[in-house]
Design a protein around this motif. Structure first.
Motif, PDB file in Angstrom:
ATOM      1  N   LEU A  95       0.592  -1.273   0.125  1.00 40.04           N
ATOM      2  CA  LEU A  95       0.118  -0.001   0.103  1.00 40.04           C
ATOM      3  C   LEU A  95       1.026   1.191  -0.036  1.00 40.04           C
ATOM      4  CD1 LEU A  95      -2.825   1.272   0.203  1.00 40.04           C
ATOM      5  CD2 LEU A  95      -2.448   1.280   2.855  1.00 40.04           C
ATOM      6  N   PRO A  96       1.032   1.955  -1.055  1.00 44.31           N
ATOM      7  CA  PRO A  96       1.735   3.163  -1.235  1.00 44.31           C
ATOM      8  C   PRO A  96       1.183   4.050  -0.005  1.00 44.31           C
ATOM      9  CG  PRO A  96       0.968   2.855  -3.201  1.00 44.31           C
ATOM     10  CD  PRO A  96       0.162   1.599  -2.291  1.00 44.31           C
ATOM     11  N   PRO A  97       2.207   4.758   0.780  1.00 46.85           N
ATOM     12  CA  PRO A  97       1.663   5.475   2.003  1.00 46.85           C
ATOM     13  C   PRO A  97       0.911   6.762   1.533  1.00 46.85           C
ATOM     14  CG  PRO A  97       4.102   5.541   1.612  1.00 46.85           C
ATOM     15  CD  PRO A  97       3.587   4.382   0.943  1.00 46.85           C
ATOM     16  N   GLU A  98       1.063   7.208   0.638  1.00 45.84           N
ATOM     17  CA  GLU A  98       0.294   8.476   0.010  1.00 45.84           C
ATOM     18  C   GLU A  98      -0.999   8.143  -0.178  1.00 45.84           C
ATOM     19  OE1 GLU A  98       2.611   6.692  -3.821  1.00 45.84           O
ATOM     20  OE2 GLU A  98       2.835   6.962  -1.533  1.00 45.84           O
ATOM     21  N   LEU A  99      -1.441   6.951  -0.517  1.00 44.61           N
ATOM     22  CA  LEU A  99      -2.780   6.785  -0.288  1.00 44.61           C
ATOM     23  C   LEU A  99      -3.687   6.678   0.847  1.00 44.61           C
ATOM     24  CD1 LEU A  99      -3.047   3.910  -3.172  1.00 44.61           C
ATOM     25  CD2 LEU A  99      -3.112   6.387  -3.410  1.00 44.61           C
ATOM     26  N   ILE A 100      -3.109   6.507   2.172  1.00 47.79           N
ATOM     27  CA  ILE A 100      -3.696   6.926   3.340  1.00 47.79           C
ATOM     28  C   ILE A 100      -3.897   8.291   3.638  1.00 47.79           C
ATOM     29  CG2 ILE A 100      -3.266   6.358   5.824  1.00 47.79           C
ATOM     30  CD1 ILE A 100      -1.464   4.300   5.379  1.00 47.79           C
ATOM     31  N   ALA A 101      -5.315   8.558   3.747  1.00 44.54           N
ATOM     32  CA  ALA A 101      -5.976   9.897   3.713  1.00 44.54           C
ATOM     33  C   ALA A 101      -5.764  10.693   4.995  1.00 44.54           C
ATOM     34  CB  ALA A 101      -7.379   9.776   3.383  1.00 44.54           C
ATOM     35  N   ASP A 102      -5.432  11.701   4.875  1.00 39.66           N
ATOM     36  CA  ASP A 102      -5.253  12.778   6.037  1.00 39.66           C
ATOM     37  C   ASP A 102      -6.393  13.639   6.365  1.00 39.66           C
ATOM     38  OD1 ASP A 102      -2.521  11.792   7.174  1.00 39.66           O
ATOM     39  OD2 ASP A 102      -1.648  13.382   6.066  1.00 39.66           O
ATOM     40  N   GLU A 103      -7.334  13.757   5.098  1.00 34.91           N
ATOM     41  CA  GLU A 103      -8.475  14.658   5.104  1.00 34.91           C
ATOM     42  C   GLU A 103      -9.524  14.065   4.678  1.00 34.91           C
ATOM     43  OE1 GLU A 103      -8.354  17.356   6.689  1.00 34.91           O
ATOM     44  OE2 GLU A 103      -6.165  18.009   7.200  1.00 34.91           O
ATOM     45  N   PRO A 104     -10.688  14.051   4.983  1.00 36.39           N
ATOM     46  CA  PRO A 104     -11.772  13.659   4.490  1.00 36.39           C
ATOM     47  C   PRO A 104     -12.322  14.318   2.935  1.00 36.39           C
ATOM     48  CG  PRO A 104     -12.545  15.135   6.022  1.00 36.39           C
ATOM     49  CD  PRO A 104     -11.052  15.090   6.192  1.00 36.39           C
ATOM     50  N   ALA A 105     -12.884  13.542   1.973  1.00 33.55           N
ATOM     51  CA  ALA A 105     -13.260  14.296   1.123  1.00 33.55           C
ATOM     52  C   ALA A 105     -14.360  15.308   1.286  1.00 33.55           C
ATOM     53  CB  ALA A 105     -14.305  13.238  -0.056  1.00 33.55           C
ATOM     54  N   ARG A 106     -14.683  16.294   0.625  1.00 31.71           N
ATOM     55  CA  ARG A 106     -15.555  17.350   1.031  1.00 31.71           C
ATOM     56  C   ARG A 106     -16.375  17.797  -0.183  1.00 31.71           C
ATOM     57  NH1 ARG A 106     -14.041  18.869   5.887  1.00 31.71           N
ATOM     58  NH2 ARG A 106     -11.705  18.703   6.274  1.00 31.71           N
ATOM     59  N   PRO A 107     -17.601  17.911  -0.323  1.00 32.84           N
ATOM     60  CA  PRO A 107     -18.516  17.073   0.790  1.00 32.84           C
ATOM     61  C   PRO A 107     -18.409  15.858   0.987  1.00 32.84           C
ATOM     62  CG  PRO A 107     -19.927  17.620  -1.161  1.00 32.84           C
ATOM     63  CD  PRO A 107     -18.477  18.280  -1.551  1.00 32.84           C
ATOM     64  N   ARG A 108     -18.887  15.205   2.198  1.00 34.96           N
ATOM     65  CA  ARG A 108     -18.593  13.772   2.641  1.00 34.96           C
ATOM     66  C   ARG A 108     -18.701  12.747   1.467  1.00 34.96           C
ATOM     67  NH1 ARG A 108     -18.877  13.115   8.953  1.00 34.96           N
ATOM     68  NH2 ARG A 108     -18.192  14.995   9.882  1.00 34.96           N
ATOM     69  N   ASP A 109     -19.924  13.039   0.900  1.00 35.39           N
ATOM     70  CA  ASP A 109     -20.663  12.129  -0.023  1.00 35.39           C
ATOM     71  C   ASP A 109     -19.988  12.266  -1.338  1.00 35.39           C
ATOM     72  OD1 ASP A 109     -21.654  14.349  -0.969  1.00 35.39           O
ATOM     73  OD2 ASP A 109     -23.861  13.568  -0.756  1.00 35.39           O
ATOM     74  N   ALA A 110     -18.853  13.121  -1.602  1.00 30.64           N
ATOM     75  CA  ALA A 110     -18.190  13.333  -2.844  1.00 30.64           C
ATOM     76  C   ALA A 110     -17.181  12.108  -2.898  1.00 30.64           C
ATOM     77  CB  ALA A 110     -17.588  14.645  -3.081  1.00 30.64           C
ATOM     78  N   ALA A 111     -16.779  11.559  -1.716  1.00 26.98           N
ATOM     79  CA  ALA A 111     -15.879  10.314  -1.666  1.00 26.98           C
ATOM     80  C   ALA A 111     -16.245   9.382  -2.763  1.00 26.98           C
ATOM     81  CB  ALA A 111     -15.624   9.794  -0.252  1.00 26.98           C
ATOM     82  N   ARG A 112     -15.097   8.573  -3.130  1.00 29.30           N
ATOM     83  CA  ARG A 112     -15.330   7.782  -4.529  1.00 29.30           C
ATOM     84  C   ARG A 112     -15.805   6.354  -3.515  1.00 29.30           C
ATOM     85  NH1 ARG A 112      -9.641   7.143  -7.579  1.00 29.30           N
ATOM     86  NH2 ARG A 112     -11.084   5.969  -8.969  1.00 29.30           N
TER      87      ARG A 112
END
Length: 344
Positions: A10-27
């Protein structure tokens, strides 16, 4: 099975530090019927059917990380399971130097005595205040216990105090968020209502043990920390009624799933439940209660990746995670999510 069977790069850069905004915009990666499809959380109403039932965890994260002193020694304590009005099991640093009978002073109005050192590596603390007074003291002196992979050198921010609570959060007691629920917004809930998709709550107070790595080679030797959960009669009845009507049970997150599978009878019937669960779900587990699972992407060698591998099949989940990594999906608490169908 071996813990190494659940490893992946798992590439470390793929671990999210911030949520998507708005929340339901996440993939959202749809993993059903042997196919993968790239979606977004806002597409969820169209991926479900009228008559399906969402089961969400209504636990609320408390400011469960305290810093104090035993004499001149700095001590950090992360509460993870309530054992009484004034007693919690905690993970302490440096835990090995603490002794039964030691007193840790967190503030002028909050201290605790070490009551027990446990084989599981945590300790029992009895606080100087209890019940609502203890909860009020935590809100004055504690901080949000963000997972260790969310980098905050100065600790959780004021924004994290909002970002790390779900729209469902109601009953205080968790020290980690049920993170699949972080994707929901009032607007998304309205669209689910309009689609004829109902929802009911359960409560599982998620403990800090959810962050602990699997340190054994053979997964049969791993021991889960117990967490307290509750299913009301109203929720149990709604689940039974949905089943009888041909609807599907959709678990929002692994916490809801673990509680439902703990409470399920052999025939899949759900009744009211209140108590501890330390269920550890690995491949070979026979699921009885849940048909679909909405869950974030989990870390390598974790108990949660073992759970989704049990739910959907190891090869299916390996393919899904390989696709997620190559497509840049974001992982874990603040990351993207997936909708997974149960393997036949």
């Amino acid at each position: 099975m071996r813990t190494a069977d659940f490893d992946f790069e798992l590439p470390p850069e793929l671990i999210a530090d911030e949520p998507a905004r708005p929340r339901d915009a996440a993939r959202l990666l749809e993993v059903q019927c042997g196919a993968l499809a790239d979606r977004h959380v806002r597409d969820l109403p169209g991926l479900l059917m009228p008559g399906d039932l969402l089961v969400y965890n209504d636990t609320r994260v408390i400011p469960a990380r305290l810093t104090g002193k035993r004499g001149e020694v700095r001590v950090e304590a992360t509460l993870h399971k309530r054992e009484g009005a004034d007693t919690w099991h905690v993970f302490a640093k440096p835990g090995k130097r603490l002794r039964v009978g030691d007193t840790i002073v967190f503030a002028s109005d909050l201290s605790a005595e070490v009551m027990e050192k446990r084989e599981t590596g945590d300790i029992a603390l009895r606080f100087s205040v209890a019940g609502a007074d203890l909860m009020a003291a935590l809100h004055r002196h504690g901080v949000m216990p963000l997972p260790p992979y969310i980098h905050r050198p100065d600790g959780a921010s004021a924004k994290d105090a909002d970002d790390y609570q779900t729209v469902f959060a109601a009953r205080e007691g968790a020290v980690a968020a049920p993170t699949a629920g972080l994707h929901f917004t009032p607007e998304l809930l309205t669209r689910l209502d309009e689609r004829g998709i109902r929802r009911v709550p359960v409560t599982l107070h998620v403990g800090a043990g959810t962050f602990l790595p699997v340190k054994v080679d053979d997964i049969r030797d791993h021991r889960m920390h117990a967490e307290w959960g509750e299913i009301s009669e109203d929720t149990a009845r709604a689940i039974r009624d949905t089943r009888r009507a041909g609807g599907r049970i959709v678990s929002i997150g692994t916490t809801s799933l673990r509680l439902l599978e703990t409470a399920a009878a052999d025939d899949g019937t759900i009744g009211p439940f209140s108590g501890d669960t330390d269920i550890f779900i690995t491949p070979g587990f026979r699921f009885k209660a849940v048909d679909l699972l909405l869950t974030n992407f989990h870390l390598p060698r974790s108990t949660l990746f073992m759970l989704v591998s049990a739910f959907a099949g190891m090869e299916r989940m390996r393919a899904a995670y390989a696709h997620a990594i190559s497509s840049g999906y974001r992982f874990y608490s603040y990351g993207d999510t997936s909708l997974i169908g149960r393997a036949p």
